[in-house]
Design an enzyme around this catalytic site. Structure first.
Site: not given
Lengths: 433, 449
Positions: B51, B150, B126
């Site tokens: 990420k 997330s 996210s």
């Protein structure tokens, strides 16, 4: 008048508070890493040595040591602050609610907290340069209650504090830095970042005059943060209405709560108290002793070593002589022994004598120069006044040495010179008995 | 279900495997925007993506923000370091996300990732790119991060496993902070077994992260499953229907108990208060002169200087900076921040009690995957309330896993299973046995051998 101080002291650790960068780098921006630069993703690691040093300070200031310590983020924007927040302490500080005694009075300590120093800003013409070597170096902030009520009290507070820090091994070669809070009336005025006791006193004098002037004129004193200007010896407004509101403190979640119950720290020495003890029953004032030992642990050691054998006055005199003329940072035991002996013989110890002693030779000492007649007179007088010693001599001829020593020491004479004249006189007197 | 990692490393790859794969991946990525950066140098090992808020030395790690445009860290996150030092793995690239993790659907960034099942649908956030990458490629795992959901949310919307471990079991060193007391690095994969392998690789103490202190992980099986009444009520009817079917199937092996939990039901507010308070301090460092977006005009007062630069934060980031700064201010701090901390510890106590007895199971999201166009119509509060199920375990630091359990109208649904601190293996085991009777569906199997 109420004065409160927030004193900042650099802790004597080799690495920074939250990373392993050295605290001793010289070349600008040579001792930096992602942590002290606050790069995204980096996290602080707490330096154990810094905590131990801070615990020693809190303990010396009679603060109960908190078992669990934690940190907060103090948020403000300034180019010297790489994360735009400083990691410091509030409720979870190392210690709180202590005091430092100055004479009979106690100045209460609100808090002893650990925090990181920001980077250093260097103004270079139109440029603002930042040296991050200082960023993240460990500080202790000592927050007092507004208990100081005069210039004199502030001076003795700072000097006691310095001495206490010195004996804890906290390097105070750098000048003490403090924020000085002064309220003549109800409103508190804070003067930020004043360096050294001299400037602190100038700050205080200026503020007393300024605030008194305002009160006299019936004007209001603004609650504000001011800065001290060394050149003009005056303070100027930096920010108005500073309050905790703007800092938006939150718990520092990267550091959690540390249990410090097992950590070890140094025990304090209060030089003023030690001085009172040493001076007790002597003809030397505690003040004189404390002036010598406040920032000098070697002198304290010498006094403690010699005071069974010599008078405190002679020891202190000897230390002072050495400080004036000696070559080494601290006096060797044997050298000081000889200096004190000479002093007790009534000699002024000149520079040459100390040079001789330091190079292992016999001291060149100034002896009183007397004519033979004067010397005869002196000896006769002494013998008349001490008939017991003369009787002793008749029985025990070795006693002559004591008589020589007493006459020489009492009059600043060379023992050989005394011996030369004494022997025939004493022989005559002895015959008569 | 087997481990794709073991399967992949056990077979011979065609000579041009990686070259061909990256050609196809780049093409596919132009449509789905899973990756911000693809590392075409990878040439052996099982691929893993990270990420965009997890630092990889020399690769742009922008946390989905314009403020970090071009920022290539000078160091690896601990989790990345541990993956790179294992020959079984190779770094595939950086996956896209909502700016600094602020988002439920992946839309709060310049180029949002698209749902792997249908490009018109939100990928979830996210960790949007991480989920999409796991769903597009057969041999790939994503290292992602969750603050309030997330990992679980995008995993659910893309039909993959999203595993968020116990807070403090994986080092956060090198993770670009959203809310430090909530951030957890975890794994998104096509099988629970792969999630476990990667978890075991990256977890464990790290001197660089003081909060990384959980060493012992257990696998204590629970016989009971709790379902929270008041929360399930808030889910859409279609979600409820599917979820009831799941409960029926699990009813054979587990005792299902419907209970109330006032703490879990009220978790959204304290979560957003704490998250925003912490986030607003974390975002203070972006002032445009050390890294990332650099200001050009230095001949300004500092206040003016950094204010100008900070214009470049996205809307949601600005909202959270403002709210977070307000929450921290002395006059309201006790009313919001301090109270939220109190509620958080009450929530932990309440959940702890339940989790000693059983797991907590819920849908991962109260809705089906929304269209990107519809997400943009949601108000901030409507959007925050989508985190209803994912927030309680995140606020309490409890390990949880989202796993696909149904497909409705061709889109996957995820369920979220929660267990007690340190009992992470138990939920991985649970999903492993679930996978034995469940068939994953994917649109693409990029990299298939």
């Amino acid at each position: 008048m109420k004065i409160g101080l927030e004193v900042h002291v650099a802790l004597p650790t080799r690495s920074k508070l939250f990373c392993s960068c050295s605290t001793e780098a010289a070349e600008p921006n040579s001792s930096i890493c992602p942590i002290c630069m606050g790069f995204p993703g980096s996290k602080p690691m707490l330096n154990r040595g810094a905590v131990e040093a801070a615990m020693g300070i809190a303990n010396a200031l009679h603060c109960p040591i908190n078992r669990g310590i934690s940190f907060v983020r103090k948020v403000y924007f300034y180019p010297d602050l790489p994360k735009s927040y400083q990691i410091t302490q509030m409720e979870g500080a190392v210690g709180s609610n202590g005091y430092l005694a100055i004479g009979e009075k106690r100045i209460r300590i609100r808090r002893v907290q650990i925090e990181e120093d920001p980077a250093q800003i260097i103004r270079d013409g139109a440029l603002t340069l930042i040296d991050f070597n200082r960023s993240g170096t460990p500080l202790v902030e000592i927050v007092t209650e507004p208990d100081i009520s005069s210039e004199e009290e502030m001076r003795s507070f700072i000097s006691s504090l310095r001495s206490m820090l010195y004996y804890l091994g906290v390097d105070i070669n750098k000048e003490i830095k403090a924020d000085v809070n002064i309220s003549m009336a109800e409103t508190r005025v804070e003067v930020k970042n004043v360096t050294g006791i001299k400037n602190m006193i100038e700050t205080l004098r200026f503020e007393i005059e300024r605030q008194t002037e305002l009160i006299r004129a019936g004007e209001e004193i603004a609650r504000e943060t001011r800065g001290y200007n060394e050149k003009s010896k005056s303070t100027q407004t930096l920010r108005e209405k500073e309050s905790d509101e703007e800092y938006g403190y939150v718990f520092e979640p990267d550091l959690t709560v540390f249990d410090i119950a097992e950590l070890k720290f140094n025990e304090p020495v209060y030089a003023n108290d030690v001085a009172v003890g040493l001076a007790n029953g002597t003809d030397v004032s505690p003040r004189t002793v404390s002036e010598i030992i406040m920032l000098d642990r070697d002198s304290l050691r010498q006094i403690e070593r010699l005071r069974g054998r010599h008078s405190l006055r002679s020891i202190i005199h000897g230390i002072e002589r050495y400080k004036k003329y000696g070559r080494a940072g601290r006096v060797a035991d044997k050298v000081l022994d000889n200096i004190v002996l000479l002093i007790e013989e009534g000699k002024e110890v000149p520079k040459e004598a100390i040079v001789d002693l330091e190079s292992g030779k016999e001291a060149r000492v100034e002896y009183s120069q007397l004519s033979d007649e004067q010397l005869d007179e002196l000896i006769n007088k002494y013998l008349e006044e001490n008939p017991a010693l003369v009787r002793e001599y008749v029985k025990q001829p070795k006693t002559i040495n004591l008589i020589i020593e007493n006459i020489a020491r009492g009059n600043g004479l060379h023992p050989k010179e005394v011996a030369r004249k004494l022997m025939p006189i004493l022989a005559k007197v002895a015959e008569g008995k | 279900m087997t481990s794709y990692i073991e399967e992949f490393n056990g077979i011979e790859k065609p000579k041009d495997y990686y070259d061909d794969l990256f050609v196809q991946l780049e093409k596919l990525n132009d449509e789905y925007h899973a990756f911000n950066v693809i590392n075409k140098d990878a040439d052996c090992g099982f691929l893993f993506g990270t990420k965009a808020n997890i630092c990889v030395k020399g690769f742009e790690t922008d946390a989905g923000s314009k403020m970090l445009k071009g920022y290539a860290p000078s160091f690896n996150a601990t989790a990345v370091e541990r993956m790179l030092s294992d020959k079984r793995f190779a770094f595939a690239g950086v996956t896209g996300m909502d700016e600094f993790g602020f988002g439920t659907f992946g839309t709060n960034t310049e180029v949002p990732a698209r749902n792997a099942f249908d490009k018109e649908y939100a990928a979830g956030g996210s960790s949007s790119g991480a989920a999409v990458a796991a769903a597009l490629m057969k041999y790939h795992v994503s290292i992602a991060e969750s603050t309030g959901g997330s990992i679980a949310t995008p995993a659910a919307l893309n039909g993959v496993v999203g595993f968020t471990p116990t807070y403090g079991s994986v080092s956060r060193y090198g993770l670009i902070d959203y809310a430090n007391s909530l951030d957890k690095i975890g794994v998104m994969a096509r099988s629970s077994e792969d999630a476990r392998i990667v978890f075991d690789r990256i977890r464990g103490r790290d001197e660089y992260d003081t909060t990384c202190a959980v060493e012992k992980i257990t696998s204590e099986r629970r016989k009971k499953i709790f379902v929270i009444n008041g929360m399930l009520e808030k889910a859409d009817a279609s979600i409820k229907t599917s979820f009831e079917k799941l409960l029926n199937r699990l009813g054979n092996a587990y005792e299902i108990e419907h209970v109330d939990s006032s703490m879990m039901e009220m978790a959204i507010a304290p979560y957003y208060i704490i998250a925003m308070a912490e986030a607003s301090t974390n975002l203070a460092k972006y002032t445009g002169y050390k890294y990332g977006l650099m200001a050009e005009d230095f001949y300004k007062q500092y206040n003016e200087f950094f204010t100008d630069v900070r214009e470049n934060f996205g809307m949601e980031a600005k909202r959270r900076i403002l709210l977070g700064t307000f929450i921290r201010s002395a006059s309201v701090k006790d009313k919001y921040y301090t109270k939220a901390l109190v509620i958080r510890s009450m929530l932990i106590r309440e959940m702890d009690r339940m989790l000693k007895e059983g797991y907590i199971l819920s849908p991962t999201l109260p809705i089906k995957a929304p269209r990107i166009a519809d997400v943009r119509k949601l108000s901030p509060v409507e959007s925050y309330s989508m985190d209803l199920f994912t927030i309680p375990p995140n606020l309490g630091g409890f390990p949880h896993i989202s796993f696909p359990y149904d497909y409705v109208d061709g889109m996957p649904l995820g369920a979220q299973l929660v267990t007690g601190h340190g009992n992470d293996y138990a939920i991985l085991d649970f999903v492993k046995s679930w996978e034995e009777g469940f068939e994953y569906r994917y649109k693409t199997n990029l990299g298939e051998l």
